[in-house]
Motif scaffolding. Structure first.
Motif: not given
Length: 982
Positions: A46-47, A160-162, A628-631
């Motif tokens: 989807l991204r 890849n949660p925070y 930037g970890r989640w661009p």
């Protein structure tokens, strides 16, 4: 001819046909769809497909990683998922990165509980090992909650949660703290803060809840020794308090400058009390003592016994003495406080002493007899001070001042040069060397404060206790974790000032935050007033906590000047170390490594406190949106969405942190929801046994039913859930599912060759398209307003009332019995195709599994999904207000006909509306024949003033079962069916 002897034409009827089951079996079916999406790596796909489109960022507020998903979690995440999916449906790129709050007291407390069960003391464990256990505990619950939320159908970057305990996150939090320090918006001072004696730490406002309790109320007499008013010397100033434990720390008395005071004779004493409050004081004194005293309440009310009268401002310069001074001037035995004991520097909370302590607070002079010095505390004068906060709402109109334990007390005493004494330790006991009650407590213990407890007993012995009764009901702050009472306690802490100008911005933090509150969109709007009231009156932000599990306050304080070190190179080394090793790097690294060659480690004290966990979560915008970890994300967020309690929690901490470092809020809009109550409107509690486990609901009924509940209730307010409510949701779900099933069956074999233009359709089909266009506009408005309750409500109503109860009912005859190529049937199937495409998309954010099942039932694909589609195409030309009004009139007439037929059906005179002939007043805009079709009756005639129903004499067609009057006795078919079967 009887039905039994009629010919069977069933094979010639075009009945709906679909494999889409009526029984959903969601609990078993939904995990299969989850597995399919996981196999497609759906979130990443989807991204990729939405790349470069307009972005919409909802930043997830981090729940604590310390328990299973509860119903509040479920509601909150369904709402967030609804936001993300509807924004995606509108064609935007709406990423969703879930996160968890992993530091702080809730997790540390749970780990400590395990120690206590084993008879161990946390303080005996190596701090690094203890933190490792906290980290493991948090990770376990992150993993469990993640699977539960995924099962709810929440689409996000679950791989890849925070986590606030990630080294990268911890380093960013440290970096954000150091930004605050570098800006000069950080100071160290002693102020009364909310303190939990059970948890031995300061608490934020968001960590405190208020419960009704019953406390001991006492009236205590302070003898006046000096005063410009001679009549007052020898009189007793009376104070009233519901916290007797603060009397041992009293240092002054406060009066209201404009309050009127009088002298009241009482058992040989002259009592100074507010004129307005004397009746209440007399009631307490007489109720407790059982005595009448010199003046009865009635006599006093008639003016007897009054002596000196004056305003509070006349009391300036008056001095009193502490009631315990009588005992310290006599050989009477005292309770505790006879030994040397520990100084505040050795206190159980581990806090660093006040940087400029009073002699009583620090006690570093070994040559002075400590017991004598501390006894002197009770012998020193107690000045009368003017206090604008003193009122006549309750009490005596005089307030005793303990600067250690009240904000008003602290500020007033500080203004007159009176410092705190730090008598109460972190565990709620008085210091072991405190002259009165040393080593005793805990101060939150009702018995300790009670009428028979040591405080009241000693005051009574000293002659200072006038009244004491354990009967005062009021609201009191408690820790929402331990549920224990909290106290105001003055301790050295780190603060961010609310009213100091920020050099780079030219405004104070309070001013910047208030301006941002006005700019941000709040849904509902009252949220702005709520958080505005909190921020406008809040004290300075307390950043420090005295615990082990959290991000350290990475500051070096000069031992001589008390100033913290600001050096970009030192700060860079600290941040790099935390990024590499996590929070353990702060205490596990030689301080000289951080300080480098420019400074000597012996000259600096390395701070041992940790950061308020709200500062952690307040920084999530920095390490999630900016790192930037989640661009796919960007700063600032378009939206924050949490419960209304976060006005004093995450919304506020994020606002303050971002305003002090960036000059604006990290969000442009905030949506809040209420709390879930049980079916009776009570707060859910395990002790009451009224909780609803969302995991159980999912296991029994399916996630889609729970999602439907979450989006159906008025979630902006407090709302309810219970077995009966969920049964209603199951029925509502079934009706929606049947709508999909009917459309799928009716569209069996549909292809583009059948499609017919809207302009060539009958009016009824054009009306459906008109309603569809209306619905599309309304749903867009709901999405933009985040009004998901209305979104779901109007969709359900459309399915049940416009489609199932009307359009499908009217057109089933044409759909089943008209010729395949008849224009009316083609128009009907064209509209149904349009309906299917619209409804599956519109319901996809709500019923994520069912919409996918319906889509795949019609358009099976190995990699296709309804959740990859955009908002359905709606032709603006379909809107026709006049047509809409006309058909509302027709529908109203149809309903009146149905009501008129109903008595005949109950009497079985007429078994089906097809057997009815109706005569009624003319319905404008439609012929009688067409109205008969719409009303599903044998025939309709216009005329008369009322609706008249009779039974038809016409034969029933063996194929379509209509009584049309044109049935051929030989074939038993009507003209239409004869042509279709020829």
């Amino acid at each position: 001819m009887s039905d039994e002897t009629r010919k069977d034409y069933r094979d010639t009827v075009f009945l709906p046909k679909t494999d889409f089951p009526m029984k959903a079996g969601l609990a078993d079916a939904e995990p299969k769809w989850l597995a399919r999406w996981q196999g497609l790596d759906f979130y990443k796909r989807l991204r990729a497909e939405r790349k470069a489109r307009e972005k919409f960022v909802l930043h997830d507020g981090p729940p604590y990683a310390n328990g299973d998903m509860h119903i509040g979690h479920a509601l909150n995440h369904v709402l967030k998922d609804m936001v993300v999916r509807t924004q995606t449906l509108l064609g935007k790129d709406a990423p969703y990165v879930p996160g968890w709050d992993c530091h702080g007291l809730p997790i540390e407390w749970k780990v400590e509980e395990e120690y206590r069960k084993k008879g161990k003391n946390k303080d005996e464990v190596d701090p690094k090992a203890f933190r490792a256990e906290c980290r493991a505990y948090a990770q376990n619950w992150v993993d469990r909650q993640r699977e539960q939320l995924k099962r709810l159908g929440i689409n996000g970057d679950w791989d890849n949660p925070y986590l606030t305990m990630d080294f990268q996150a911890e380093a960013t939090i440290v970096s954000e703290l150091l930004k605050v320090a570098e800006s000069g918006q950080l100071y160290r001072g002693a102020k009364p803060v909310m303190w939990s004696p059970v948890e031995k730490t300061a608490l934020a406002e968001a960590e405190v809840e208020y419960e009704d309790i019953v406390s001991t109320q006492v009236d205590v007499a302070f003898e006046i020794t000096e005063s410009p008013i001679t009549e007052l010397v020898g009189a007793y100033a009376v104070i009233w308090t519901t916290t007797p434990w603060t009397v041992p720390v009293n240092q002054a008395l406060a009066y209201g400058p404009d309050i009127e005071y009088e002298i009241l004779p009482w058992n040989g004493k002259k009592l100074l009390i507010s004129k307005e409050l004397i009746p209440g004081v007399l009631e307490r004194l007489m109720a407790v003592s059982g005595q009448i005293g010199d003046v009865t309440l009635t006599a006093y009310g008639h003016g007897q016994g009054k002596q000196w009268t004056g305003k509070g401002s006349d009391l300036a310069g008056t001095i009193a003495r502490h009631p315990m001074a009588n005992l310290f001037e006599s050989p009477l035995p005292l309770r505790g406080g006879v030994g040397g004991g520990a100084s505040p520097a050795d206190s159980a909370d581990g806090a660093t002493p006040h940087p400029n302590p009073s002699p009583e607070g620090e006690g570093r002079e070994p040559a002075i007899d400590r017991q004598s010095m501390l006894a002197e505390f009770f012998l020193r004068p107690r000045p009368f001070l003017p206090g604008d906060f003193v009122t006549t709402e309750s009490g005596t109109g005089l307030v005793h001042m303990a600067p250690d334990h009240g904000e008003d007390d602290f500020l007033l005493c500080k203004a007159h040069g009176i410092d705190p004494v730090f008598a109460v330790e972190g565990d709620g006991k008085y210091r072991a060397d405190w002259a009165w009650l040393g080593g005793q407590g805990s101060v939150i213990n009702p018995k300790f404060n009670g009428p028979e407890g040591p405080i009241c007993s000693d005051l009574k012995t000293a002659g200072g206790l006038l009244a004491a009764s354990a009967d005062y009901s009021h609201s009191y702050p408690h820790s929402w974790r331990s549920k224990a009472k909290v106290i105001f306690r003055c301790t050295p802490q780190w603060f961010v000032p609310m009213d100091k100008p920020i050099e780079a911005q030219g405004k104070t933090l309070r001013e910047t935050a208030m301006a941002e509150i006005e700019r941000v969109r709040w849904v509902p709007e009252r949220g702005a007033n709520r958080i505005g009231a909190m921020v406008s009156g809040r004290p300075d932000w307390v950043l420090s906590r005295q615990r082990a599990w959290g991000v350290p306050i990475t500051l070096f304080v000069h031992r001589q000047t008390g100033e913290y070190l600001v050096d970009a190179d030192v700060n860079a080394r600290i941040v790099a170390a935390v990024r590499a090793e996590g929070v353990d790097a702060w205490t596990g690294t030689d301080p000289q490594v951080f300080l480098g060659d420019a400074y000597k480690a012996d000259d600096y004290e390395r701070m041992g406190d940790i950061l308020d966990v709200w500062f952690d979560s307040g920084c999530t915008h920095a390490f999630v949106l900016e790192s930037g970890r989640w661009p796919d994300l960007r700063w600032p967020a378009d939206l924050y969405l949490e419960g209304s309690d976060q006005h004093r929690g995450w919304f506020q901490s994020s606002l303050l942190q971002s305003c002090v470092t960036r000059g604006r809020a990290p969000y442009d809009a905030v949506v809040t929801h209420g709390f879930t109550l049980d079916a009776s409107g009570r707060k859910m509690s395990k002790s009451l046994g009224n909780t609803i486990d969302p995991n159980k609901v999912i296991g029994e009924s399916g996630a889609d039913v729970l999602r439907l509940w979450a989006l159906n209730v008025d979630w902006r307010e407090d709302h309810r859930i219970g077995p009966e409510i969920m049964r209603g949701m199951t029925d509502a779900y079934r009706k929606i599912r049947n709508t999909f099933r009917y459309l799928l069956g009716a569209l069996d074999g549909f292809d583009e060759a059948e499609r017919i233009a809207a302009a060539d359709m009958p009016e009824l089909e054009r009306w459906v398209l008109h309603r569809l266009a209306q619905l599309g506009d309304e749903l867009r408005g709901c999405v933009n307003d985040f009004d998901f309750t209305r979104y779901v409500t109007v969709l359900q109503a459309f399915c049940v009332h416009d489609l199932s109860a009307f359009y499908f009912d009217v057109r089933k005859d044409s759909l089943y019995c008209d010729a395949v190529d008849s224009p009316k049937r083609r128009a009907c199937r064209t509209v149904m195709d349009t309906l299917f495409h619209a409804l599956t998309r519109w319901f996809a954010p709500v019923l994520v599994f069912t919409a996918e099942e319906a889509w795949q039932a019609r358009f099976p694909s190995e990699d296709g999904s309804v959740h990859l589609l955009d908002w359905p195409e709606i032709d603006a030309a379909w809107l026709d207000a006049a047509l809409g009004q006309k058909w509302e009139t027709i529908r109203a007439a149809r309903e009146s006909v149905t009501e008129a037929i109903e008595p005949f059906r109950r009497e079985k005179t007429i078994r089906s509306s097809n057997e009815a002939v109706v005569r009624l007043p003319e319905v404008a805009g439609i012929s009688a024949a067409d109205f008969a079709e719409v009303s599903i009756v044998s025939a309709a005639e216009y005329g008369g003033d009322a609706t008249v129903v009779t039974r038809t004499e016409a034969e029933k067609c063996a194929r379509c079962w209509r009584h049309t009057g044109d049935v051929d006795p030989a074939t038993e078919l009507c003209v239409r069916c004869t042509g279709v079967t020829a």
